[in-house]
Design an enzyme around this catalytic site. Structure first.
Site, mmCIF file in Angstrom:
data_model
loop_
_atom_site.group_PDB
_atom_site.id
_atom_site.type_symbol
_atom_site.label_atom_id
_atom_site.label_comp_id
_atom_site.label_asym_id
_atom_site.label_seq_id
_atom_site.Cartn_x
_atom_site.Cartn_y
_atom_site.Cartn_z
ATOM 1 N N ASP A 11 0.865 -1.172 0.000
ATOM 2 C CA ASP A 11 0.000 0.000 0.000
ATOM 3 C C ASP A 11 0.903 1.223 0.000
ATOM 4 O O ASP A 11 1.814 1.331 0.824
ATOM 5 C CB ASP A 11 -0.886 0.026 1.247
ATOM 6 N N ASP A 130 -13.788 -4.540 -1.382
ATOM 7 C CA ASP A 130 -13.669 -4.282 0.049
ATOM 8 C C ASP A 130 -15.019 -4.598 0.671
ATOM 9 O O ASP A 130 -16.049 -4.061 0.248
ATOM 10 C CB ASP A 130 -13.294 -2.823 0.314
#
Length: 260
Positions: A11, A130
């Protein structure tokens, strides 16, 4: 039998690799290019690069970082974050990525999945999901709801329906991230992963919650995932890729040997 994959997730926020818990409290932990090289040399099967601020803040992908990472490693490499058009996809693929991951943009404009698949092939398009666990309802019969923008926005979309719709639209793979498990190091969401894996015909990557090698064993077996995404457990040096793969082998799970 196809080998299961161990995938490392980087990330990236403002050009630095970062890691948070449930998408909050992110701290910088290193340079993404250097980290990509380390994981490639350690034997990870694939790398995933997410610009985690791009979708929320509407910034473009950091193409320069993508290009430098892609020049550093020689394993499959996917990129997500801020990709909202076929032009964005083309830019990322030309920068050296093998796959592009669409998440928030696909929820808002599902046609982007089909457009990407038609332009570059199904194998290039990863549907990022998600997901948060919620009360089962008529609208969310599976009890798992799609959220976007780093978990900040509930969409009222059932996760199982969206996975199947994403496959129908042309996605070649699903990266399934549990917001509830993300960064906790307490294990993957096995029920969610199995639900999706059993009801689609494309590979599913389990994401969120990996803390010890056995967690990968559990999600690859019980969760029926094709691959497991890891971050915290290797970013902080708790385990190495060879240690994780050796454990999976001891569980009878087929994994790829480290490149010599």
């Amino acid at each position: 039998m196809l080998s299961k994959r161990v995938i490392v997730c980087l990330d990236v926020r403002d050009g630095k690799t970062t890691k948070g818990i449930k998408f909050k409290g992110n701290v910088d932990i290193g340079d993404p290019v250097d980290m990509a090289r380390v994981y490639y040399e350690a034997g990870c099967d694939e790398l995933v690069f997410y610009d985690i601020t791009a979708s929320h803040e509407k910034r473009g992908i950091m193409i320069d970082v993508v290009r430098r990472v892609a020049e550093t490693i020689f394993i499959p490499f996917s990129v997500g974050g801020g990709i909202s058009s076929v032009e964005d996809m083309r830019d990322v693929l030309l920068a050296g990525a093998e796959k592009i991951s669409v998440n928030s943009a696909a929820v808002k404009n599902p046609k982007i999945i089909t457009q990407g698949a038609e332009a570059f092939g199904n194998q290039c398009v990863v549907l990022g999901m998600d997901v948060k666990k919620v009360e089962k309802s008529e609208k969310i019969p599976s009890g798992y709801e799609i959220v976007i923008n780093g978990g900040r926005t509930y969409m009222g979309i059932d996760a199982l329906w969206w996975a199947q719709e994403g496959e129908r639209l042309g996605a070649g793979e699903i990266c399934l991230n549990s917001i509830d498990a993300d960064g906790t190091k307490e294990g993957y969401e096995l029920e969610l992963t199995a639900l999706i894996s059993e009801n689609v015909n494309i590979p599913v990557i389990a994401s969120g919650g990996g803390g010890i090698p056995q967690h990968l064993g559990d999600v690859l077996k019980e969760g029926k995932a094709d691959a497991a995404l890891i971050a915290s457990m290797v970013h902080y040096g708790t385990y190495t890729i060879p240690e994780i793969k050796d454990h999976l082998k001891s569980q009878g799970i087929s994994v790829r040997d480290q490149l010599q």
